[in-house]
Design an enzyme around this catalytic site. Structure first.
Site, PDB file in Angstrom:
ATOM      1  N   TYR A 101       0.829  -1.198   0.006  1.00 39.60           N
ATOM      2  CA  TYR A 101      -0.015  -0.008  -0.120  1.00 39.60           C
ATOM      3  C   TYR A 101       0.922   1.334  -0.066  1.00 39.60           C
ATOM      4  CZ  TYR A 101      -3.168   3.662   1.542  1.00 39.60           C
ATOM      5  OH  TYR A 101      -3.765   4.892   1.613  1.00 39.60           O
ATOM      6  N   GLU A 189      -3.619   7.370  -4.064  1.00 42.41           N
ATOM      7  CA  GLU A 189      -3.598   6.075  -3.377  1.00 42.41           C
ATOM      8  C   GLU A 189      -3.432   4.965  -4.338  1.00 42.41           C
ATOM      9  OE1 GLU A 189      -6.236   4.940   0.116  1.00 42.41           O
ATOM     10  OE2 GLU A 189      -6.763   3.565  -1.321  1.00 42.41           O
TER      11      GLU A 189
END
Ligand code: GDP
Ligand code: MN
Length: 378
Positions: A101, A189
């Protein structure tokens, strides 16, 4: 403003981030053709303004164009967390060794962008934060200097051991920061950032929110706006130049000034009510804005009462009064309206309202309490 994955990927690609190609389609036939053009092994992905599509069945692997078509048939029209899927992204399927991530967002507490990275990607980052917080590293970016090379390196080294992967991730983190800054993002993101069996680091998902205040200088990003994905009331409010946020209560609020609007919502809550919206008609004197505001408020079926709270300064009370009267002529309003007006041209305003059959209050406490009581009975 939220944008779709395929649009976010475009912004990332422009900044140099390695992102697999893709095609956005709206029919199963087009999905089949797109899958064939990518060799058949593809992922079909719902394009909606929400995460967790995988879990909801909105991300499906296909091993042939026919299968891609069947997946598209299922996914198109699907409801994911209240959003109807109108488009799917068809993209070549990647083989995945690891999922990490990488995200950057504007953090109010540090008043700066903050990167968050975790080698445990693919899943909800909130879940990782709860169950395994040490698997997340946060790095605040001083906006005076931007992302510094050692910061990007340290994050990449937290994600990977293999030197080649660290090197690729360092570059990607820098490119993500560039995309974030250039496009007035409040969030950018990549989840997951994958490593392929060949050792390549790639972004296979992308999520971006844009700060609306930056859009005036970003026409290409403004063009990403998807009117099907935002409540009609918000579209109308934006077009009329009103600041509007839909809430869950039944007291429709129409106020001039953001501060007074907040105070009004507080008072509604204080008297035991729930605001149906935040609505700031702004500081100008424009009856058209009042008409638009009333149209927006009355189109919400949960609104039981309408509450006007106007403190006349630059806003003239008589203009607001004219707007209210005009609106009741143009649209059929059955919802009771409670009005408090005070300040510039208050006397004229009260006269206009009286002539049209409205009564008005001058005390904020009194009007809010009365409106809330009425809403409770409704
Ligand atoms: P999200 O659920 O909305 O975050 O959608 P993602 O694009 O992140 O996809 C969810 C999950 O599907 C990923 O974490 C992967 O595990 C899987 N996935 C997505 N694309 C691919 C792909 O190209 N190949 C493989 N093997 N899995 C994928
Ligand atoms: Mn994802």
């Amino acid at each position: 403003m939220d944008i779709h994955e395929y649009q976010a990927k475009e912004l990332f690609r422009n900044a140099g981030v390695p992102v697999p190609p893709g095609e956005v389609v709206t029919t199963p036939e087009e999905a089949e053709a797109a899958a064939a053009s990518f060799g058949g092994q593809v992922v079909v992905k719902a394009q909606v303004h929400t995460g967790g599509r995988g879990k909801a069945g909105g991300v499906k692997l296909a091993s042939s164009p026919e299968e891609a078509r069947a997946h598209a048939e299922k996914i198109l029209g699907m409801d994911i967390k209240g959003f109807t899927v109108e488009k799917v992204l068809v993209t070549p399927a990647e083989d995945i060794e690891t999922e990490a991530y990488v995200g950057v967002l504007v953090d109010r507490s540090t008043q700066s962008p903050v990167f968050m990275v975790s080698p445990e990607g693919g899943v909800d980052i909130e879940e990782v934060a709860e169950t395994n917080p040490e698997a997340i590293r946060k790095v605040a970016i001083d906006p005076r200097y931007g992302l510094l090379p050692h910061q990007a390196y340290a994050m990449a080294a937290f994600l990977y051991d293999e030197p080649s992967q660290v090197k690729q991730a360092t570059k990607i983190i820098g490119q993500l920061h560039d995309a974030f800054t250039a496009n007035a993002c409040s969030l950018a993101e990549i989840n997951p950032l994958i490593v392929t069996p060949a050792g390549e680091v790639k972004a296979i998902d992308a999520k971006v929110s844009i700060d609306e205040s930056g859009l005036f200088r970003l026409p290409e990003v403004e063009a990403y706006r998807d009117l099907d994905s935002e409540p009609a009331s918000e579209t109308k409010a934006r077009e009329a130049g009103l600041s509007f946020v839909k809430l869950d209560g039944n007291v429709g609020c129409c106020v001039n000034g953001a501060g007074l609007a907040m105070a009004t919502m507080d008072l509604v809550k204080y008297y035991g009510g729930e605001p149906a919206n935040f609505l700031d008609i702004g500081g100008s004197s424009n009856p058209d804005k009042v008409v638009a505001a009333l149209e927006i408020i009355t189109s919400d079926p949960s609104v039981e009462v309408i509450l006007f709270n106007i403190f006349g300064g630059i806003t003239r009370c008589d203009d607001v009064a004219k707007g209210i009267v005009e609106a009741t002529k143009r649209i059929d309003i059955e919802t009771p309206i409670f009005i408090r007006l005070t300040g510039t041209n208050e006397t004229e305003a009260l006269e206009i309202l009286k002539e049209a059959g409205f009564s008005a209050y001058t005390s904020m406490d009194e009007v809010v309490e009365t409106a809330v009581q009425h809403a409770a009975k409704a």
